[in-house]
Design a protein around this motif. Structure first.
Motif, PDB file in Angstrom:
ATOM      1  N   VAL A  90       0.855  -1.188   0.000  1.00 37.80           N
ATOM      2  CA  VAL A  90       0.000   0.000   0.000  1.00 37.80           C
ATOM      3  C   VAL A  90       0.890   1.237   0.000  1.00 37.80           C
ATOM      4  CG1 VAL A  90      -1.808   1.265   1.232  1.00 37.80           C
ATOM      5  CG2 VAL A  90      -1.765  -1.240   1.281  1.00 37.80           C
ATOM      6  N   PRO A  91       0.674   2.175  -0.927  1.00 36.21           N
ATOM      7  CA  PRO A  91       1.490   3.399  -0.922  1.00 36.21           C
ATOM      8  C   PRO A  91       1.202   4.242   0.316  1.00 36.21           C
ATOM      9  CG  PRO A  91      -0.297   3.556  -2.521  1.00 36.21           C
ATOM     10  CD  PRO A  91      -0.289   2.147  -2.032  1.00 36.21           C
ATOM     11  N   ASP A  92       2.258   4.817   0.878  1.00 30.41           N
ATOM     12  CA  ASP A  92       2.060   5.659   2.050  1.00 30.41           C
ATOM     13  C   ASP A  92       1.564   7.030   1.631  1.00 30.41           C
ATOM     14  OD1 ASP A  92       4.295   6.977   1.046  1.00 30.41           O
ATOM     15  OD2 ASP A  92       5.678   5.912   2.367  1.00 30.41           O
ATOM     16  N   TYR A  93       1.232   7.854   2.619  1.00 27.94           N
ATOM     17  CA  TYR A  93       0.612   9.142   2.323  1.00 27.94           C
ATOM     18  C   TYR A  93       1.564  10.088   1.592  1.00 27.94           C
ATOM     19  CZ  TYR A  93       3.163  10.878   6.414  1.00 27.94           C
ATOM     20  OH  TYR A  93       4.141  11.230   7.309  1.00 27.94           O
ATOM     21  N   SER A  94       2.872  10.007   1.877  1.00 24.58           N
ATOM     22  CA  SER A  94       3.820  10.885   1.186  1.00 24.58           C
ATOM     23  C   SER A  94       3.941  10.501  -0.286  1.00 24.58           C
ATOM     24  CB  SER A  94       5.188  10.825   1.874  1.00 24.58           C
ATOM     25  OG  SER A  94       5.698   9.502   1.857  1.00 24.58           O
ATOM     26  N   THR A  95       3.855   9.214  -0.589  1.00 28.82           N
ATOM     27  CA  THR A  95       3.887   8.778  -1.984  1.00 28.82           C
ATOM     28  C   THR A  95       2.651   9.260  -2.732  1.00 28.82           C
ATOM     29  OG1 THR A  95       5.178   6.814  -1.393  1.00 28.82           O
ATOM     30  CG2 THR A  95       4.014   6.769  -3.497  1.00 28.82           C
ATOM     31  N   LEU A  96       1.489   9.133  -2.103  1.00 27.49           N
ATOM     32  CA  LEU A  96       0.265   9.613  -2.743  1.00 27.49           C
ATOM     33  C   LEU A  96       0.323  11.112  -2.983  1.00 27.49           C
ATOM     34  CD1 LEU A  96      -2.481   7.616  -0.796  1.00 27.49           C
ATOM     35  CD2 LEU A  96      -1.619   7.180  -3.106  1.00 27.49           C
ATOM     36  N   CYS A  97       0.822  11.853  -2.009  1.00 25.50           N
ATOM     37  CA  CYS A  97       0.910  13.309  -2.153  1.00 25.50           C
ATOM     38  C   CYS A  97       1.869  13.688  -3.278  1.00 25.50           C
ATOM     39  CB  CYS A  97       1.350  13.925  -0.828  1.00 25.50           C
ATOM     40  SG  CYS A  97       1.445  15.723  -0.836  1.00 25.50           S
ATOM     41  N   ARG A  98       2.989  12.991  -3.366  1.00 21.55           N
ATOM     42  CA  ARG A  98       3.977  13.320  -4.395  1.00 21.55           C
ATOM     43  C   ARG A  98       3.485  12.935  -5.801  1.00 21.55           C
ATOM     44  NH1 ARG A  98       7.440  10.518  -2.397  1.00 21.55           N
ATOM     45  NH2 ARG A  98       7.428   8.693  -3.752  1.00 21.55           N
ATOM     46  N   ARG A  99       2.871  11.754  -5.908  1.00 20.81           N
ATOM     47  CA  ARG A  99       2.427  11.295  -7.212  1.00 20.81           C
ATOM     48  C   ARG A  99       1.183  12.033  -7.704  1.00 20.81           C
ATOM     49  NH1 ARG A  99       4.025   6.018  -8.494  1.00 20.81           N
ATOM     50  NH2 ARG A  99       2.760   6.276 -10.377  1.00 20.81           N
ATOM     51  N   GLN A 100       0.378  12.569  -6.789  1.00 18.88           N
ATOM     52  CA  GLN A 100      -0.818  13.288  -7.203  1.00 18.88           C
ATOM     53  C   GLN A 100      -0.479  14.524  -8.032  1.00 18.88           C
ATOM     54  OE1 GLN A 100      -3.398  14.373  -3.963  1.00 18.88           O
ATOM     55  NE2 GLN A 100      -4.804  15.532  -5.256  1.00 18.88           N
ATOM     56  N   ALA A 101       0.695  15.094  -7.801  1.00 10.44           N
ATOM     57  CA  ALA A 101       1.079  16.310  -8.515  1.00 10.44           C
ATOM     58  C   ALA A 101       1.452  16.055  -9.965  1.00 10.44           C
ATOM     59  CB  ALA A 101       2.244  16.998  -7.802  1.00 10.44           C
ATOM     60  N   ARG A 102       1.715  14.795 -10.354  1.00 11.27           N
ATOM     61  CA  ARG A 102       2.157  14.537 -11.725  1.00 11.27           C
ATOM     62  C   ARG A 102       1.493  13.314 -12.343  1.00 11.27           C
ATOM     63  NH1 ARG A 102       6.377  10.711 -10.826  1.00 11.27           N
ATOM     64  NH2 ARG A 102       7.102  10.686  -8.659  1.00 11.27           N
ATOM     65  N   ILE A 103       0.389  12.865 -11.788  1.00  9.31           N
ATOM     66  CA  ILE A 103      -0.296  11.716 -12.349  1.00  9.31           C
ATOM     67  C   ILE A 103      -1.131  12.134 -13.555  1.00  9.31           C
ATOM     68  CG2 ILE A 103      -2.272  12.001 -10.812  1.00  9.31           C
ATOM     69  CD1 ILE A 103      -2.645   9.013 -10.822  1.00  9.31           C
ATOM     70  N   GLN A 104      -1.191  11.255 -14.547  1.00 11.98           N
ATOM     71  CA  GLN A 104      -2.046  11.459 -15.711  1.00 11.98           C
ATOM     72  C   GLN A 104      -3.358  10.707 -15.451  1.00 11.98           C
ATOM     73  OE1 GLN A 104      -1.359  13.453 -18.282  1.00 11.98           O
ATOM     74  NE2 GLN A 104       0.674  13.960 -17.454  1.00 11.98           N
ATOM     75  N   VAL A 105      -4.362  11.442 -15.002  1.00 12.83           N
ATOM     76  CA  VAL A 105      -5.625  10.819 -14.629  1.00 12.83           C
ATOM     77  C   VAL A 105      -6.341  10.327 -15.886  1.00 12.83           C
ATOM     78  CG1 VAL A 105      -7.861  11.178 -13.511  1.00 12.83           C
ATOM     79  CG2 VAL A 105      -5.808  12.258 -12.583  1.00 12.83           C
ATOM     80  N   GLN A 106      -6.785   9.075 -15.851  1.00 13.71           N
ATOM     81  CA  GLN A 106      -7.540   8.496 -16.952  1.00 13.71           C
ATOM     82  C   GLN A 106      -9.033   8.717 -16.692  1.00 13.71           C
ATOM     83  OE1 GLN A 106      -6.030   7.240 -19.663  1.00 13.71           O
ATOM     84  NE2 GLN A 106      -4.072   7.754 -18.685  1.00 13.71           N
ATOM     85  N   ILE A 107      -9.676   9.512 -17.549  1.00 11.56           N
ATOM     86  CA  ILE A 107     -11.098   9.818 -17.414  1.00 11.56           C
ATOM     87  C   ILE A 107     -11.876   8.942 -18.393  1.00 11.56           C
ATOM     88  CG2 ILE A 107     -12.869  11.605 -17.576  1.00 11.56           C
ATOM     89  CD1 ILE A 107     -10.767  13.663 -16.926  1.00 11.56           C
ATOM     90  N   PRO A 108     -12.693   8.011 -17.904  1.00 10.71           N
ATOM     91  CA  PRO A 108     -13.448   7.143 -18.822  1.00 10.71           C
ATOM     92  C   PRO A 108     -14.610   7.902 -19.458  1.00 10.71           C
ATOM     93  CG  PRO A 108     -14.067   6.676 -16.564  1.00 10.71           C
ATOM     94  CD  PRO A 108     -12.962   7.701 -16.494  1.00 10.71           C
ATOM     95  N   TYR A 109     -14.941   7.540 -20.670  1.00  9.65           N
ATOM     96  CA  TYR A 109     -16.101   8.113 -21.350  1.00  9.65           C
ATOM     97  C   TYR A 109     -16.588   7.109 -22.392  1.00  9.65           C
ATOM     98  CZ  TYR A 109     -12.650   9.322 -24.955  1.00  9.65           C
ATOM     99  OH  TYR A 109     -11.650   9.269 -25.888  1.00  9.65           O
ATOM    100  N   ARG A 110     -17.798   7.329 -22.860  1.00  3.49           N
ATOM    101  CA  ARG A 110     -18.420   6.438 -23.835  1.00  3.49           C
ATOM    102  C   ARG A 110     -18.484   7.119 -25.201  1.00  3.49           C
ATOM    103  NH1 ARG A 110     -23.837   5.882 -20.701  1.00  3.49           N
ATOM    104  NH2 ARG A 110     -23.096   7.937 -20.041  1.00  3.49           N
ATOM    105  N   ARG A 111     -18.319   6.304 -26.238  1.00  2.72           N
ATOM    106  CA  ARG A 111     -18.429   6.783 -27.617  1.00  2.72           C
ATOM    107  C   ARG A 111     -19.564   6.041 -28.295  1.00  2.72           C
ATOM    108  NH1 ARG A 111     -12.626   7.101 -30.503  1.00  2.72           N
ATOM    109  NH2 ARG A 111     -14.025   7.893 -32.112  1.00  2.72           N
ATOM    110  N   LEU A 112     -20.488   6.793 -28.880  1.00  2.00           N
ATOM    111  CA  LEU A 112     -21.642   6.201 -29.539  1.00  2.00           C
ATOM    112  C   LEU A 112     -21.480   6.113 -31.045  1.00  2.00           C
ATOM    113  CD1 LEU A 112     -24.548   7.882 -27.527  1.00  2.00           C
ATOM    114  CD2 LEU A 112     -23.407   5.709 -27.100  1.00  2.00           C
ATOM    115  N   GLY A 113     -20.365   6.578 -31.578  1.00  2.00           N
ATOM    116  CA  GLY A 113     -20.146   6.505 -33.012  1.00  2.00           C
ATOM    117  C   GLY A 113     -20.927   7.502 -33.820  1.00  2.00           C
ATOM    118  N   GLN A 114     -21.371   8.584 -33.200  1.00  2.00           N
ATOM    119  CA  GLN A 114     -22.098   9.631 -33.898  1.00  2.00           C
ATOM    120  C   GLN A 114     -21.478  10.980 -33.547  1.00  2.00           C
ATOM    121  OE1 GLN A 114     -26.069   9.122 -32.402  1.00  2.00           O
ATOM    122  NE2 GLN A 114     -25.654  10.127 -30.450  1.00  2.00           N
TER     123      GLN A 114
END
Length: 310
Positions: A90-114
């Protein structure tokens, strides 16, 4: 002259929508054993990362969803992994704080083809200072600071397709080209609906460059532009239609009132809290993007389909 009757609306898929609302409150959390929890080799110099971006985003998603500080987030993730019978670290709180500043968040979305019909809007969100109730009751005891969130929503799916996070001094119209640039090149955009703050040459030109039609009301004191570019010609056509039909009739004819749906998304965004927990701009951006990712996940479970009753 009799007063016109108010329009009535009916939800046509109430049973499915009711089940979707129940699923949104489900506390079932699944960890896929095949998920890349540990980071692979990047081939770069220096010590490699211990945890993958997927692991960090999972932890930060639980943090935002339940409104937890970093240390309590570590405890929650550790207990969930233990109950799942996995031997993951489990990542500790300092790792989460450090990585949050440079993480590439993946935002899911749907494509209907139109082709997409995008709704554009922005809102302010506070990250420092007293809340509304305390400020009205006792006055502001310290400086209140805000940031602006700019969203582009797909009308068909209800998913947020583009998001920008800026300072409170940033205007709305300069951000619209950046929102449209986040749409993949292979997707066609049909219309872009926004309010009168986006009635600028830059916005009209950016919309036409993507092959879309702008649905932007002309300001009440707006005048015709010199027809020296396609953006000015397109904007003058909207002005002529508004003058011919009237402002209210043009909005109904063009479908402008659908923009209220993206305003409802702003309310959903602030249900996670009207205040951002992070202080660093990069961490604030990641926090807002994770909120958007959660909202899109909930929208994928089901939405209400409403029709007007004559």
């Amino acid at each position: 002259m009799p007063k016109p009757a108010n329009t009535r609306y009916r939800t046509t898929n109430w049973s499915d929508y009711n089940a979707a609302l129940k699923r949104r409150g489900s506390l079932a959390i699944w960890f896929d054993p095949a998920m890349p929890w540990k980071a692979g080799r990047s081939g770069k110099r220096g010590h490699p990362e211990t945890f993958s971006d997927s692991a960090i985003q999972t932890c930060l998603t639980l943090k935002v969803l339940f409104g937890l500080p970093l240390r309590q987030t570590v405890g929650l993730v550790a207990s969930l992994i233990e109950m799942a019978g996995l031997d993951w670290p489990v990542p500790d709180y300092s790792t989460l704080c450090r990585r949050q500043a440079r993480i590439q968040v993946q935002i899911p979305y749907r494509r209907l083809g139109q082709p997409l019909n995008l709704l554009i809007d922005s809102t302010g969100i506070r990250f420092r200072g007293d809340g509304e109730w305390l400020s009205r009751k006792h006055g502001a005891t310290r400086r209140r600071e805000w940031r602006k969130v700019h969203l582009a929503m797909d009308t068909a799916t209800g998913d947020i397709r583009a998001v920008e996070f800026t300072s409170s001094r940033q205007g709305d119209s300069p951000i619209l080209p950046e929102l449209l640039a986040q749409i993949p090149a292979g997707e066609e955009i049909d219309t872009v609906t926004a309010d009168g703050a986006y009635d600028t040459r830059r916005c009209h030109a950016a919309i036409l460059e993507h092959g879309a039609d702008p649905i932007i009301p002309i300001r009440r004191n707006g005048r015709a532009w010199k027809p020296d570019c396609p953006a000015a010609i397109s904007r003058n056509e909207i002005l002529q239609a508004t003058q011919c039909l009237g402002r209210s009739i043009w909005k109904k004819w063009a479908g402008y009132h659908a923009r209220s749906r993206v305003e409802a998304q702003m309310n959903r965004l602030k249900l996670f809290g009207d205040r951002i927990m992070s202080r660093d701009p990069d961490r604030q951006t990641a926090e807002i993007q994770i909120r958007i990712a959660i909202m899109n996940r909930c929208s994928a479970l089901g939405r209400a389909e409403i029709e007007a009753i004559a």
